[in-house]
Design a protein around this motif. Structure first.
Motif, PDB file in Angstrom:
ATOM      1  N   PHE A 174      40.795  50.795  37.994  1.00 35.86           N
ATOM      2  CA  PHE A 174      41.060  49.641  37.136  1.00 35.86           C
ATOM      3  C   PHE A 174      41.261  50.051  35.686  1.00 35.86           C
ATOM      4  O   PHE A 174      42.255  49.681  35.058  1.00 35.86           O
ATOM      5  N   TRP A 175      40.338  50.806  35.147  1.00 37.76           N
ATOM      6  CA  TRP A 175      40.439  51.153  33.726  1.00 37.76           C
ATOM      7  C   TRP A 175      41.656  52.024  33.406  1.00 37.76           C
ATOM      8  O   TRP A 175      42.445  51.677  32.528  1.00 37.76           O
ATOM      9  N   PHE A 223      39.161  43.696  39.668  1.00 33.39           N
ATOM     10  CA  PHE A 223      40.135  44.360  40.521  1.00 33.39           C
ATOM     11  C   PHE A 223      41.020  43.367  41.264  1.00 33.39           C
ATOM     12  O   PHE A 223      42.129  43.687  41.676  1.00 33.39           O
ATOM     13  N   CYS A 277      36.591  47.645  28.839  1.00 29.04           N
ATOM     14  CA  CYS A 277      37.027  47.707  30.235  1.00 29.04           C
ATOM     15  C   CYS A 277      36.536  48.983  30.918  1.00 29.04           C
ATOM     16  O   CYS A 277      36.287  48.983  32.132  1.00 29.04           O
ATOM     17  N   SER A 309      34.416  49.184  34.474  1.00 30.80           N
ATOM     18  CA  SER A 309      34.741  50.058  35.598  1.00 30.80           C
ATOM     19  C   SER A 309      33.544  50.905  36.015  1.00 30.80           C
ATOM     20  O   SER A 309      33.259  51.065  37.206  1.00 30.80           O
ATOM     21  N   GLY A 329      33.126  43.598  39.121  1.00 36.13           N
ATOM     22  CA  GLY A 329      34.180  44.492  39.584  1.00 36.13           C
ATOM     23  C   GLY A 329      35.155  43.811  40.510  1.00 36.13           C
ATOM     24  O   GLY A 329      36.372  43.997  40.417  1.00 36.13           O
ATOM     25  N   ALA A 381      31.556  50.661  39.554  1.00 38.96           N
ATOM     26  CA  ALA A 381      31.432  51.854  40.403  1.00 38.96           C
ATOM     27  C   ALA A 381      30.008  52.022  40.897  1.00 38.96           C
ATOM     28  O   ALA A 381      29.772  52.319  42.076  1.00 38.96           O
ATOM     29  N   SER A 437      44.268  42.930  39.363  1.00 40.50           N
ATOM     30  CA  SER A 437      45.078  44.077  38.988  1.00 40.50           C
ATOM     31  C   SER A 437      46.328  44.255  39.847  1.00 40.50           C
ATOM     32  O   SER A 437      46.249  44.270  41.077  1.00 40.50           O
ATOM     33  N   ALA A 480      37.252  50.821  41.228  1.00 45.53           N
ATOM     34  CA  ALA A 480      36.457  50.910  40.005  1.00 45.53           C
ATOM     35  C   ALA A 480      36.999  51.994  39.079  1.00 45.53           C
ATOM     36  O   ALA A 480      37.135  51.784  37.871  1.00 45.53           O
ATOM     37  N   TYR A 481      37.314  53.154  39.647  1.00 43.31           N
ATOM     38  CA  TYR A 481      37.850  54.196  38.768  1.00 43.31           C
ATOM     39  C   TYR A 481      39.335  53.992  38.497  1.00 43.31           C
ATOM     40  O   TYR A 481      39.891  54.575  37.553  1.00 43.31           O
TER      41      TYR A 481
END
Length: 486
Positions: free
Chosen positions: A423-424, A258, A458, A462, A254, A466, A261, A420-421
């Motif tokens: 990124f996708w 991230f 992906c 994520s 993760g 998480a 990103s 985590a939530y």
């Protein structure tokens, strides 16, 4: 009529798809009636590098220590590819329905609404702006950690590296908040270009120092250079349980994902670019520069840092005191981190400020408090438009963000959960869905299947990250005391 710094400008409507778009331009205003954009490939690249190369680059050695020499470089390469590929798709969505001649979408939410509808626009906005706010809290904590590291480094130098040298983070968080209150008065994202250039230079500075110190340590003899599988499972001193290994692998993957990103800011950065040339063509070059530069530093620092410390790599090469000497160089690198985060904070917060101000401006269109501005001449900056509402709102916002950082000094784990939530949907799902809608990609064609498979992979990343972040939060809460730093 729309108020912009107290001056009314009538928006020029341009029919989407019109190939005579350039005729709507004037010397002072663009085709949407806003002041003419002046950004170029270099200012946009500075924004991207400032947003992407955070101080998290110095934790990549720890991430590779959890993954080992095969999985670590693989994930560094994989997420570089994912980020670059989806940024190309997203760059075409700045204008719609045509990527060159269509109507401008000034931010990510507008692009999602134009291509996917109102419901998904609100979903995008919630994820995007919560991520930006969380990053601001995380930057406050990280900057204070670097300030404390300078103080502790000097203490270790004078008393010895085994001294306690405890320093509270709280005064430094407050000081960082005061600094950001000042810089938050820069009216908009377009005028932060100089701050992003300074921040980008600082990121190169501390990254280069971390890399150089790691190479120097690699050349020393008598220590491990890492293993194929990373940190071992077992009961010896430096081994961990199987469950801990799983959570830390998830967290490491993760962290890498991230770290690359910048999707949450890509449309906003693209909105600073001048036209001609077409914004999507410039932004694709910017993405290549940004991702290439990032990948070079991430791979070099991650790999050399892991080779330097092996499976005992610290969470941060500089603030974690992987290096004690030369102490003045470590101090300088941490000072560079603080200066970089001052700029990065503004890059992430300016879109939030714009959202709040645009909504209040539309809601209270006749309010003098919101619309009236006064020009002040600031030394070394020039004329600055000062608006009372902007002054109050941004001061309250930064103060509240600083308070949260003081209350939750382990907030980086929560930022990881939000990342985590985020990124996708932001880096993968929305760019792919908008591209499919804009280019009318038919279901079950080879391209459609490829895009869906990439999105599914992906999503799994994520979800896994998480869980890793939640495990870290649970551990933090066991030792948590409000307003007390470690």
């Amino acid at each position: 009529m729309v108020q912009v710094d107290g001056i009314a400008h009538k928006l020029t409507e341009v029919e989407s798809g019109s190939r005579g778009c350039s005729s709507a331009y004037s010397d002072e205003y663009d085709d949407d009636g806003l002041p003419r954009r002046t950004g170029n490939i270099w200012t946009a690249s500075a924004h991207v590098i400032t947003a992407v190369i955070g101080s998290g680059v110095l934790s990549l050695a720890w991430s590779l220590a959890q993954l080992g020499w095969i999985a670590g470089p693989f994930f560094l390469t994989f997420f570089a590819f994912v980020t670059y590929y989806t940024s190309l798709l997203q760059a075409d969505c700045y204008r719609s329905p045509d990527p060159i001649y269509g109507k401008r979408n000034r931010n990510y939410m507008e692009a999602v609404r134009a291509n996917l509808g109102l419901t998904q626009q609100w979903l995008c906005g919630f994820v995007q702006y919560s991520m930006l706010w969380a990053a601001a809290v995380g930057y406050t904590i990280t900057a204070s950690t670097s300030m404390v590291a300078i103080k502790r480094s000097n203490c270790f130098h004078s008393r010895g590296k085994h001294s306690a040298c405890h320093v509270s983070n709280n005064p430094y968080m407050a000081a960082f908040g005061v600094i950001e209150i000042v810089f938050s008065q820069i009216p908009d994202f377009h005028r932060t270009w100089w701050l992003s250039i300074v921040a980008a230079v600082m990121s190169f500075g501390y990254s280069s120092i971390g890399l150089g110190l790691s190479i120097g340590k690699v050349l020393e003899s008598g220590h491990s250079h890492g293993t194929i599988g990373g940190v071992s499972v077992g009961h010896a001193m430096h081994e961990i349980s199987r469950a801990t290994k799983v959570w830390q692998v998830f967290q490491a993957i993760g962290n890498i994902a991230f770290a690359y990103s910048f999707a949450a800011l890509l449309i906003e950065i693209q909105d600073t670019l001048k036209n001609p040339p077409p914004e999507n063509k410039t932004m694709k070059k910017v993405s290549l520069i940004g991702v290439s530069t990032t990948t070079f530093f991430y791979t070099a620092i991650g790999c050399f840092g892991y080779a330097a410390f092996g499976n005992n790599a610290p969470g941060d090469l500089l603030t974690g005191f992987g290096f004690y000497n030369p102490y003045w160089l470590v101090d300088f690198a941490n000072a560079c981190i603080v200066l970089h985060l001052i700029g990065a904070y503004q890059v992430f917060c300016q879109p939030l400020f714009a959202l709040i101000e645009n909504r209040t401006s539309k809601r209270w269109s006749n309010s003098k408090l919101i619309h009236d501005s006064h020009v002040m001449h600031v030394p070394f900056y020039g004329p600055l438009s000062v608006n009372l509402f902007r002054l109050i709102m941004r001061t309250v916002f930064v103060s509240a963000t600083t308070l949260v950082a003081l209350l939750l000094p382990f907030f980086n784990d929560i930022v990881g959960l939000i990342g985590a939530y985020g990124f996708w949907p932001l880096t993968v799902y929305f760019p792919i869905a908008m591209y499919i809608s804009q280019h009318k990609v038919r279901s079950w064609t080879i391209k459609w299947v490829w895009l869906q498979v990439l999105s599914a992979i992906c999503l799994l990343v994520s979800v896994s990250a998480a869980f890793g972040s939640i495990a870290g939060i649970v551990q933090d809460l066991k030792h948590y005391t409000p307003f007390k730093s470690a």
